[in-house]
Scaffold this active site. Structure first.
Site, PDB file in Angstrom:
ATOM      1  CG  MET A   9      -1.854  -1.005   1.401  1.00 26.27           C
ATOM      2  SD  MET A   9      -3.411  -0.358   0.819  1.00 26.27           S
ATOM      3  CE  MET A   9      -4.446  -1.774   1.170  1.00 26.27           C
ATOM      4  CG  ASP A  89      -5.748  -0.770 -10.301  1.00 27.61           C
ATOM      5  OD1 ASP A  89      -4.563  -0.833  -9.917  1.00 27.61           O
ATOM      6  OD2 ASP A  89      -6.573   0.040  -9.827  1.00 27.61           O
ATOM      7  CD  GLU A  90      -6.585  -1.967  -5.761  1.00 25.58           C
ATOM      8  OE1 GLU A  90      -6.070  -2.860  -5.050  1.00 25.58           O
ATOM      9  OE2 GLU A  90      -6.527  -0.759  -5.492  1.00 25.58           O
ATOM     10  CB  CYS A 146       8.078   2.073   7.302  1.00 24.98           C
ATOM     11  SG  CYS A 146       7.562   1.947   9.029  1.00 24.98           S
TER      12      CYS A 146
HETATM   13 ZN   LIG Z   1       9.446   1.176  10.135  1.00 23.56          ZN
END
Ligand SMILES: [Zn+2]
Length: 196
Positions: A9, A89-90, A146
């Protein structure tokens, strides 16, 4: 050939799909964009990227749809049957049967599937598992980060307070439920830390 471009994501999978579509169309090549019906982030036939690009999918697939039949139908509508490229897609939401159909169709077509590798529990989606089995070209779409700056590899479901959710249905669409998704590195997914 059947290609699977997977990413977490927040990587730019859909943006990459839409740029690929644009580039192919500029060359005069025939492209069909497919998406499973389950993605309701935007209007149900719109393929939508967070960075603002969007396009209308030629085909919205229901779980019981035959992709071959849908493409045949589309070719008749468009009065041609010479699609060279199919972009999905997806693709994690495809059924295993649909991925098998794509593998068979890829003998004659270039098929690019974009999707997630795993769900918020780190388990394969059915479509992703089948694509890892059958795709001849598998590549990672980079770019998902992240909050700590490391590469994000784990899709994480969080509640409005940012608490990491570890149990529940495999598919819950963000914006409709009280949840959202984010990509975390493995350490922070494991520790359940969605912010600094
Ligand atoms: Zn991290």
């Amino acid at each position: 050939m059947l290609h699977f471009y997977y990413g977490v994501m927040g990587s730019s999978k859909t943006a990459q799909l839409l740029m690929q579509r644009y580039n192919l169309q500029q060359l005069g090549l025939k492209v069909a964009v497919l998406k499973p019906a389950i993605d309701t982030r935007a209007e149900h036939d719109i393929v939508y990227s967070r960075v603002g690009l969007q396009a209308k999918a030629e085909i919205v697939l229901q779980p019981d749809h035959s992709i071959k039949e849908q493409l045949n139908w589309l070719a008749i509508q468009r009065a041609h049957n010479d699609f060279q490229f199919v972009l999905v897609d997806e693709a994690q939401f495809l059924s295993a049967e649909q991925v098998q159909e794509l593998a068979d169709l890829s003998l004659d077509l270039e098929i690019y599937c974009y999707g997630l590798r795993t769900d918020f529990r780190g388990q394969f989606f059915p479509g992703s598992a089948a694509l890892f089995r059958l795709a001849e070209d598998i590549q990672e779409v980079p770019g998902g980060l992240c909050w700590c700056g490391k590469k994000a590899t784990m899709n994480t479901r969080v509640d409005p307070e940012g608490n990491v959710i570890r149990e529940g249905e495999q598919v819950l669409i963000d914006n409709q439920q009280d949840i959202r998704y984010m990509g975390l590195c493995y350490r922070h997914h494991r520790e359940g830390k969605s912010h600094a």
